[in-house]
Scaffold this motif. Structure first.
Motif, PDB file in Angstrom:
ATOM      1  N   PRO A 156      28.046  19.654  89.454  1.00  0.00           N
ATOM      2  CA  PRO A 156      28.968  20.647  89.984  1.00  0.00           C
ATOM      3  C   PRO A 156      30.049  20.983  88.967  1.00  0.00           C
ATOM      4  CG  PRO A 156      29.380  18.502  90.952  1.00  0.00           C
ATOM      5  CD  PRO A 156      28.137  18.378  90.125  1.00  0.00           C
ATOM      6  N   ASP A 157      30.567  22.208  89.058  1.00  0.00           N
ATOM      7  CA  ASP A 157      31.662  22.620  88.198  1.00  0.00           C
ATOM      8  C   ASP A 157      32.932  21.990  88.710  1.00  0.00           C
ATOM      9  OD1 ASP A 157      31.201  24.041  85.971  1.00  0.00           O
ATOM     10  OD2 ASP A 157      31.485  26.025  86.839  1.00  0.00           O
ATOM     11  N   GLY A 158      33.520  21.138  87.918  1.00  0.00           N
ATOM     12  CA  GLY A 158      34.728  20.476  88.362  1.00  0.00           C
ATOM     13  C   GLY A 158      35.488  19.928  87.185  1.00  0.00           C
ATOM     14  N   PRO A 159      36.609  19.270  87.423  1.00  0.00           N
ATOM     15  CA  PRO A 159      37.439  18.752  86.338  1.00  0.00           C
ATOM     16  C   PRO A 159      36.713  17.740  85.455  1.00  0.00           C
ATOM     17  CG  PRO A 159      38.578  18.553  88.459  1.00  0.00           C
ATOM     18  CD  PRO A 159      37.197  19.033  88.731  1.00  0.00           C
ATOM     19  N   ALA A 160      35.762  17.020  86.016  1.00  0.00           N
ATOM     20  CA  ALA A 160      35.089  15.969  85.262  1.00  0.00           C
ATOM     21  C   ALA A 160      34.208  16.528  84.151  1.00  0.00           C
ATOM     22  CB  ALA A 160      34.263  15.105  86.199  1.00  0.00           C
ATOM     23  N   ASN A 161      33.709  17.740  84.297  1.00  0.00           N
ATOM     24  CA  ASN A 161      32.800  18.265  83.277  1.00  0.00           C
ATOM     25  C   ASN A 161      33.283  19.575  82.651  1.00  0.00           C
ATOM     26  OD1 ASN A 161      32.315  20.088  85.293  1.00  0.00           O
ATOM     27  ND2 ASN A 161      30.078  19.941  85.200  1.00  0.00           N
ATOM     28  N   GLY A 162      34.552  19.830  82.628  1.00  0.00           N
ATOM     29  CA  GLY A 162      35.038  21.013  81.952  1.00  0.00           C
ATOM     30  C   GLY A 162      35.782  21.945  82.865  1.00  0.00           C
ATOM     31  N   GLY A 163      35.688  21.813  84.115  1.00  0.00           N
ATOM     32  CA  GLY A 163      36.487  22.549  85.065  1.00  0.00           C
ATOM     33  C   GLY A 163      36.241  24.025  85.149  1.00  0.00           C
ATOM     34  N   GLY A 164      35.029  24.472  85.207  1.00  0.00           N
ATOM     35  CA  GLY A 164      34.807  25.859  85.544  1.00  0.00           C
ATOM     36  C   GLY A 164      34.290  26.729  84.433  1.00  0.00           C
ATOM     37  N   GLY A 165      34.104  26.222  83.269  1.00  0.00           N
ATOM     38  CA  GLY A 165      33.469  27.012  82.226  1.00  0.00           C
ATOM     39  C   GLY A 165      34.438  27.869  81.421  1.00  0.00           C
ATOM     40  N   ALA A 166      35.102  28.827  82.023  1.00  0.00           N
ATOM     41  CA  ALA A 166      35.935  29.775  81.286  1.00  0.00           C
ATOM     42  C   ALA A 166      37.123  29.102  80.592  1.00  0.00           C
ATOM     43  CB  ALA A 166      36.390  30.899  82.196  1.00  0.00           C
ATOM     44  N   PRO A 167      37.908  28.280  81.276  1.00  0.00           N
ATOM     45  CA  PRO A 167      39.028  27.641  80.563  1.00  0.00           C
ATOM     46  C   PRO A 167      38.556  26.743  79.419  1.00  0.00           C
ATOM     47  CG  PRO A 167      39.391  27.517  82.916  1.00  0.00           C
ATOM     48  CD  PRO A 167      37.991  28.026  82.704  1.00  0.00           C
ATOM     49  N   ALA A 168      37.480  26.010  79.634  1.00  0.00           N
ATOM     50  CA  ALA A 168      36.966  25.135  78.580  1.00  0.00           C
ATOM     51  C   ALA A 168      36.475  25.970  77.397  1.00  0.00           C
ATOM     52  CB  ALA A 168      35.850  24.256  79.110  1.00  0.00           C
ATOM     53  N   THR A 169      35.807  27.070  77.683  1.00  0.00           N
ATOM     54  CA  THR A 169      35.322  27.954  76.630  1.00  0.00           C
ATOM     55  C   THR A 169      36.497  28.537  75.846  1.00  0.00           C
ATOM     56  OG1 THR A 169      33.377  28.512  77.934  1.00  0.00           O
ATOM     57  CG2 THR A 169      33.934  30.006  76.153  1.00  0.00           C
ATOM     58  N   THR A 170      37.544  28.912  76.554  1.00  0.00           N
ATOM     59  CA  THR A 170      38.734  29.456  75.905  1.00  0.00           C
ATOM     60  C   THR A 170      39.386  28.418  75.013  1.00  0.00           C
ATOM     61  OG1 THR A 170      39.105  30.899  77.811  1.00  0.00           O
ATOM     62  CG2 THR A 170      40.957  30.568  76.326  1.00  0.00           C
ATOM     63  N   GLU A 171      39.471  27.185  75.502  1.00  0.00           N
ATOM     64  CA  GLU A 171      40.058  26.110  74.703  1.00  0.00           C
ATOM     65  C   GLU A 171      39.233  25.840  73.450  1.00  0.00           C
ATOM     66  OE1 GLU A 171      40.660  22.642  77.097  1.00  0.00           O
ATOM     67  OE2 GLU A 171      41.854  23.735  78.575  1.00  0.00           O
ATOM     68  N   VAL A 172      37.920  25.811  73.596  1.00  0.00           N
ATOM     69  CA  VAL A 172      37.039  25.571  72.452  1.00  0.00           C
ATOM     70  C   VAL A 172      37.167  26.726  71.460  1.00  0.00           C
ATOM     71  CG1 VAL A 172      34.631  25.386  71.702  1.00  0.00           C
ATOM     72  CG2 VAL A 172      35.419  24.100  73.694  1.00  0.00           C
ATOM     73  N   SER A 173      37.201  27.939  71.961  1.00  0.00           N
ATOM     74  CA  SER A 173      37.343  29.103  71.082  1.00  0.00           C
ATOM     75  C   SER A 173      38.661  29.047  70.322  1.00  0.00           C
ATOM     76  CB  SER A 173      37.274  30.403  71.884  1.00  0.00           C
ATOM     77  OG  SER A 173      36.003  30.571  72.443  1.00  0.00           O
ATOM     78  N   ALA A 174      39.726  28.678  71.009  1.00  0.00           N
ATOM     79  CA  ALA A 174      41.037  28.584  70.360  1.00  0.00           C
ATOM     80  C   ALA A 174      41.019  27.479  69.304  1.00  0.00           C
ATOM     81  CB  ALA A 174      42.124  28.325  71.397  1.00  0.00           C
ATOM     82  N   PHE A 175      40.393  26.352  69.635  1.00  0.00           N
ATOM     83  CA  PHE A 175      40.299  25.235  68.697  1.00  0.00           C
ATOM     84  C   PHE A 175      39.504  25.636  67.459  1.00  0.00           C
ATOM     85  CE2 PHE A 175      38.055  21.420  67.164  1.00  0.00           C
ATOM     86  CZ  PHE A 175      39.146  20.645  66.803  1.00  0.00           C
ATOM     87  N   VAL A 176      38.376  26.292  67.673  1.00  0.00           N
ATOM     88  CA  VAL A 176      37.535  26.735  66.560  1.00  0.00           C
ATOM     89  C   VAL A 176      38.293  27.751  65.713  1.00  0.00           C
ATOM     90  CG1 VAL A 176      35.439  28.021  65.958  1.00  0.00           C
ATOM     91  CG2 VAL A 176      35.344  26.212  67.685  1.00  0.00           C
ATOM     92  N   GLN A 177      38.997  28.672  66.353  1.00  0.00           N
ATOM     93  CA  GLN A 177      39.770  29.667  65.612  1.00  0.00           C
ATOM     94  C   GLN A 177      40.853  29.003  64.770  1.00  0.00           C
ATOM     95  OE1 GLN A 177      39.019  32.963  65.526  1.00  0.00           O
ATOM     96  NE2 GLN A 177      40.545  33.081  63.912  1.00  0.00           N
ATOM     97  N   GLN A 178      41.505  27.996  65.343  1.00  0.00           N
ATOM     98  CA  GLN A 178      42.528  27.267  64.605  1.00  0.00           C
ATOM     99  C   GLN A 178      41.922  26.558  63.393  1.00  0.00           C
ATOM    100  OE1 GLN A 178      44.449  24.177  66.826  1.00  0.00           O
ATOM    101  NE2 GLN A 178      46.062  23.871  65.311  1.00  0.00           N
ATOM    102  N   LEU A 179      40.771  25.934  63.583  1.00  0.00           N
ATOM    103  CA  LEU A 179      40.092  25.272  62.467  1.00  0.00           C
ATOM    104  C   LEU A 179      39.713  26.272  61.381  1.00  0.00           C
ATOM    105  CD1 LEU A 179      37.709  22.653  64.127  1.00  0.00           C
ATOM    106  CD2 LEU A 179      39.758  22.221  62.781  1.00  0.00           C
TER     107      LEU A 179
END
Length: 83
Positions: free
Chosen positions: A7-30
């Motif tokens: 299930p989509d929940g806090p344990a596995n990324g919490g819904g897809g979009a926020p986690a994707t945004t965080e990863v994108s921001a992290f990658v952009q920063q790198l």
């Protein structure tokens, strides 16, 4: 039902979009950090190449002066031998 999908929940990324945004921001920063480091290294390399070019010019000038001195000494020596 136990199975393949979690299930989509806090344990596995919490819904897809926020986690994707965080990863994108992290990658952009790198990528930005890598670009900055690349630019710094590139500038340093260009500076070193310019310094080496100046040193080579100085060496060539010095060698030219030594050759000129040797030529002058050689001309003087041959004049003395001819006399």
């Amino acid at each position: 039902e136990e199975g393949g999908e979690m299930p989509d929940g806090p344990a596995n990324g919490g819904g897809g979009a926020p986690a994707t945004t965080e990863v994108s921001a992290f990658v952009q920063q790198l990528l930005n950090q890598m670009q900055a480091r690349f630019n710094t290294m590139s500038d340093n390399i260009i500076t070193k190449i310019d310094e080496m070019g100046a040193r080579i010019d100085e060496i060539e000038k010095g060698i030219g002066e030594v050759v000129d001195m040797c030529d002058e000494d050689g001309v003087d020596s041959s004049k003395q031998q001819a006399a």
